[in-house]
Design a protein around this motif. Structure first.
Motif, PDB file in Angstrom:
ATOM      1  N   ALA A  17      31.267 -18.087   8.562  1.00  9.27           N
ATOM      2  CA  ALA A  17      32.382 -18.137   7.035  1.00  9.27           C
ATOM      3  C   ALA A  17      31.103 -19.548   6.582  1.00  9.27           C
ATOM      4  O   ALA A  17      31.367 -18.981   5.240  1.00  9.27           O
ATOM      5  CB  ALA A  17      33.768 -19.243   7.446  1.00  9.27           C
ATOM      6  N   LEU A  18      30.626 -20.372   6.960  1.00  5.64           N
ATOM      7  CA  LEU A  18      29.874 -21.323   5.902  1.00  5.64           C
ATOM      8  C   LEU A  18      28.650 -20.380   5.379  1.00  5.64           C
ATOM      9  O   LEU A  18      28.496 -20.674   4.585  1.00  5.64           O
ATOM     10  CB  LEU A  18      29.703 -22.411   7.073  1.00  5.64           C
ATOM     11  CG  LEU A  18      30.784 -23.769   7.234  1.00  5.64           C
ATOM     12  CD1 LEU A  18      30.024 -24.511   8.013  1.00  5.64           C
ATOM     13  CD2 LEU A  18      31.167 -24.182   5.633  1.00  5.64           C
ATOM     14  N   LEU A  19      27.915 -19.252   6.468  1.00  3.30           N
ATOM     15  CA  LEU A  19      27.023 -18.816   6.408  1.00  3.30           C
ATOM     16  C   LEU A  19      26.924 -17.501   5.412  1.00  3.30           C
ATOM     17  O   LEU A  19      26.264 -17.162   4.115  1.00  3.30           O
ATOM     18  CB  LEU A  19      26.429 -18.066   7.247  1.00  3.30           C
ATOM     19  CG  LEU A  19      25.784 -18.636   8.500  1.00  3.30           C
ATOM     20  CD1 LEU A  19      25.332 -17.924   9.515  1.00  3.30           C
ATOM     21  CD2 LEU A  19      24.558 -19.317   8.211  1.00  3.30           C
ATOM     22  N   VAL A  20      28.532 -17.537   5.060  1.00  2.00           N
ATOM     23  CA  VAL A  20      29.044 -15.937   3.913  1.00  2.00           C
ATOM     24  C   VAL A  20      29.044 -16.964   2.483  1.00  2.00           C
ATOM     25  O   VAL A  20      28.769 -16.367   1.505  1.00  2.00           O
ATOM     26  CB  VAL A  20      29.933 -15.150   4.352  1.00  2.00           C
ATOM     27  CG1 VAL A  20      30.399 -14.822   3.329  1.00  2.00           C
ATOM     28  CG2 VAL A  20      29.421 -14.216   5.617  1.00  2.00           C
ATOM     29  N   LEU A  22      27.626 -19.844   1.754  1.00  2.00           N
ATOM     30  CA  LEU A  22      26.517 -19.869   1.740  1.00  2.00           C
ATOM     31  C   LEU A  22      24.941 -19.304   0.479  1.00  2.00           C
ATOM     32  O   LEU A  22      24.458 -18.854  -0.029  1.00  2.00           O
ATOM     33  CB  LEU A  22      25.740 -21.167   2.718  1.00  2.00           C
ATOM     34  CG  LEU A  22      24.333 -21.691   2.107  1.00  2.00           C
ATOM     35  CD1 LEU A  22      24.085 -22.811   1.140  1.00  2.00           C
ATOM     36  CD2 LEU A  22      24.019 -22.296   3.722  1.00  2.00           C
ATOM     37  N   TYR A  23      24.851 -18.113   1.910  1.00  2.00           N
ATOM     38  CA  TYR A  23      24.396 -16.904   1.239  1.00  2.00           C
ATOM     39  C   TYR A  23      25.053 -15.912   0.343  1.00  2.00           C
ATOM     40  O   TYR A  23      24.230 -15.034  -0.303  1.00  2.00           O
ATOM     41  CB  TYR A  23      23.556 -16.359   2.829  1.00  2.00           C
ATOM     42  CG  TYR A  23      22.480 -17.466   3.366  1.00  2.00           C
ATOM     43  CD1 TYR A  23      21.532 -18.237   2.724  1.00  2.00           C
ATOM     44  CD2 TYR A  23      23.302 -18.210   4.015  1.00  2.00           C
ATOM     45  CE1 TYR A  23      20.676 -18.726   3.103  1.00  2.00           C
ATOM     46  CE2 TYR A  23      21.747 -19.482   5.083  1.00  2.00           C
ATOM     47  CZ  TYR A  23      20.927 -19.328   4.257  1.00  2.00           C
ATOM     48  OH  TYR A  23      20.291 -20.034   4.863  1.00  2.00           O
ATOM     49  N   ILE A  24      26.732 -16.012   0.596  1.00  2.00           N
ATOM     50  CA  ILE A  24      26.696 -14.841  -0.306  1.00  2.00           C
ATOM     51  C   ILE A  24      27.579 -15.054  -1.487  1.00  2.00           C
ATOM     52  O   ILE A  24      27.246 -14.913  -2.445  1.00  2.00           O
ATOM     53  CB  ILE A  24      27.569 -13.511   0.311  1.00  2.00           C
ATOM     54  CG1 ILE A  24      26.569 -12.828   1.789  1.00  2.00           C
ATOM     55  CG2 ILE A  24      28.080 -12.585  -0.126  1.00  2.00           C
ATOM     56  CD1 ILE A  24      27.498 -11.811   2.821  1.00  2.00           C
ATOM     57  N   THR A  25      28.689 -15.666  -1.623  1.00  2.00           N
ATOM     58  CA  THR A  25      29.666 -16.771  -1.810  1.00  2.00           C
ATOM     59  C   THR A  25      29.153 -17.348  -3.346  1.00  2.00           C
ATOM     60  O   THR A  25      29.252 -17.029  -4.284  1.00  2.00           O
ATOM     61  CB  THR A  25      30.349 -16.891  -1.512  1.00  2.00           C
ATOM     62  OG1 THR A  25      31.332 -15.639  -0.095  1.00  2.00           O
ATOM     63  CG2 THR A  25      31.754 -17.130  -2.713  1.00  2.00           C
ATOM     64  N   ASP A  26      28.581 -18.768  -3.201  1.00  2.00           N
ATOM     65  CA  ASP A  26      27.978 -19.188  -3.625  1.00  2.00           C
ATOM     66  C   ASP A  26      26.917 -18.595  -4.375  1.00  2.00           C
ATOM     67  O   ASP A  26      26.747 -18.619  -6.002  1.00  2.00           O
ATOM     68  CB  ASP A  26      26.667 -20.808  -3.155  1.00  2.00           C
ATOM     69  CG  ASP A  26      26.970 -21.444  -3.885  1.00  2.00           C
ATOM     70  OD1 ASP A  26      27.567 -21.844  -4.884  1.00  2.00           O
ATOM     71  OD2 ASP A  26      25.923 -22.352  -3.584  1.00  2.00           O
ATOM     72  N   TRP A  29      28.365 -16.655  -7.622  1.00  2.00           N
ATOM     73  CA  TRP A  29      29.857 -17.252  -8.293  1.00  2.00           C
ATOM     74  C   TRP A  29      28.050 -17.725  -9.452  1.00  2.00           C
ATOM     75  O   TRP A  29      28.395 -17.549 -10.549  1.00  2.00           O
ATOM     76  CB  TRP A  29      30.117 -18.736  -7.287  1.00  2.00           C
ATOM     77  CG  TRP A  29      30.636 -19.949  -8.384  1.00  2.00           C
ATOM     78  CD1 TRP A  29      30.188 -20.892  -8.602  1.00  2.00           C
ATOM     79  CD2 TRP A  29      31.777 -18.779  -9.105  1.00  2.00           C
ATOM     80  NE1 TRP A  29      31.454 -21.305  -9.537  1.00  2.00           N
ATOM     81  CE2 TRP A  29      32.239 -20.263 -10.131  1.00  2.00           C
ATOM     82  CE3 TRP A  29      32.732 -17.579  -9.154  1.00  2.00           C
ATOM     83  CZ2 TRP A  29      33.519 -19.744 -10.579  1.00  2.00           C
ATOM     84  CZ3 TRP A  29      34.418 -18.114  -9.815  1.00  2.00           C
ATOM     85  CH2 TRP A  29      34.133 -19.188 -10.631  1.00  2.00           C
ATOM     86  N   ILE A  30      26.858 -18.584  -9.078  1.00  2.00           N
ATOM     87  CA  ILE A  30      26.337 -18.919  -9.844  1.00  2.00           C
ATOM     88  C   ILE A  30      26.149 -17.815 -10.980  1.00  2.00           C
ATOM     89  O   ILE A  30      25.895 -18.090 -11.928  1.00  2.00           O
ATOM     90  CB  ILE A  30      25.035 -19.269  -9.391  1.00  2.00           C
ATOM     91  CG1 ILE A  30      25.464 -20.585  -8.564  1.00  2.00           C
ATOM     92  CG2 ILE A  30      23.907 -19.930  -9.715  1.00  2.00           C
ATOM     93  CD1 ILE A  30      23.917 -21.150  -7.254  1.00  2.00           C
ATOM     94  N   SER A  31      25.391 -16.676 -10.300  1.00  2.00           N
ATOM     95  CA  SER A  31      25.632 -15.600 -11.165  1.00  2.00           C
ATOM     96  C   SER A  31      26.498 -15.170 -12.129  1.00  2.00           C
ATOM     97  O   SER A  31      26.095 -14.340 -13.445  1.00  2.00           O
ATOM     98  CB  SER A  31      24.929 -14.186 -10.140  1.00  2.00           C
ATOM     99  OG  SER A  31      24.546 -12.870 -10.977  1.00  2.00           O
TER     100      SER A  31
END
Length: 194
Positions: A17-20, A22-26, A29-31
């Motif tokens: 969940a942290l990897l998802v 960190l590397y996908i959701t965040d 969201w920034i984009s």
């Protein structure tokens, strides 16, 4: 071994969940936030452009009025397309004034220019001269009346000791400001030719 994996499955789920996140959701969201800001800025630009387009006739009238006003100030500026022509004409005008006032010119030094607009330059000229008090008064008044316009930026008058004698020698250090329009119209060029 399978029991060890089952024992740590909650940790693996948390790490996944942290990897998802960190590397996908965040990054998504920034984009999304950047795209939202870009959309807002584009809508502001579009509103400004539509406002300018609706005011186009008013802006054209103001531009024509500004062009007419700029034609009125051209006699008060030097209108030389090259730097050397401008410096020669301006220096000749100042030297002629000093000669007519019976002043002794000691030094002429061009300090440089400031580019006010693409075609308008402001120049600073430093001169040093000396003469009788009447020379200084006459020269100062004549410089103020020059056309094209020449203005005093700074001036210093001094002498060894002034007793009021009209033949005493007084020194003057003067900084003069003048303007040159490097973009001249064909009509202005015809007027300047002798």
């Amino acid at each position: 071994m399978k029991s060890d994996l089952l024992k740590y499955k909650h940790y693996f789920i948390a790490i996944a969940a942290l990897l998802v996140g960190l590397y996908i959701t965040d990054p998504l969201w920034i984009s999304y936030n950047e795209l939202t800001q870009t959309k807002v800025l584009n809508s502001v630009r579009a509103n400004k452009l539509s406002t300018l387009l609706t005011q186009q006739t008013q802006l054209q009238q103001q531009l024509e009025h500004a062009k007419k006003l700029s034609e009125n100030i051209t006699p008060y500026m030097f209108n030389k397309t090259t730097e050397s022509d401008f410096k020669l004409k301006a220096q000749q005008a100042v030297e002629q004034v000093l000669k007519q006032a019976n002043c002794n010119l000691e030094r002429v030094e061009w300090q440089g220019k400031v580019q006010l607009t693409p075609s308008l330059e402001q120049w600073l000229l430093t001169i040093r001269f000396n003469g009788a008090p009447l020379c200084l008064v006459t020269a100062t008044k004549a410089i103020e009346l020059l056309k094209p316009t020449v203005r005093f930026k700074e001036y210093t008058y001094n002498g060894r000791s002034f007793t009021g004698n009209p033949t005493e020698n007084i020194n003057a250090d003067v900084d003069l400001i003048m303007w040159n329009n490097t973009h001249t119209s064909p009509e202005q060029k015809e007027q300047e030719q002798p």
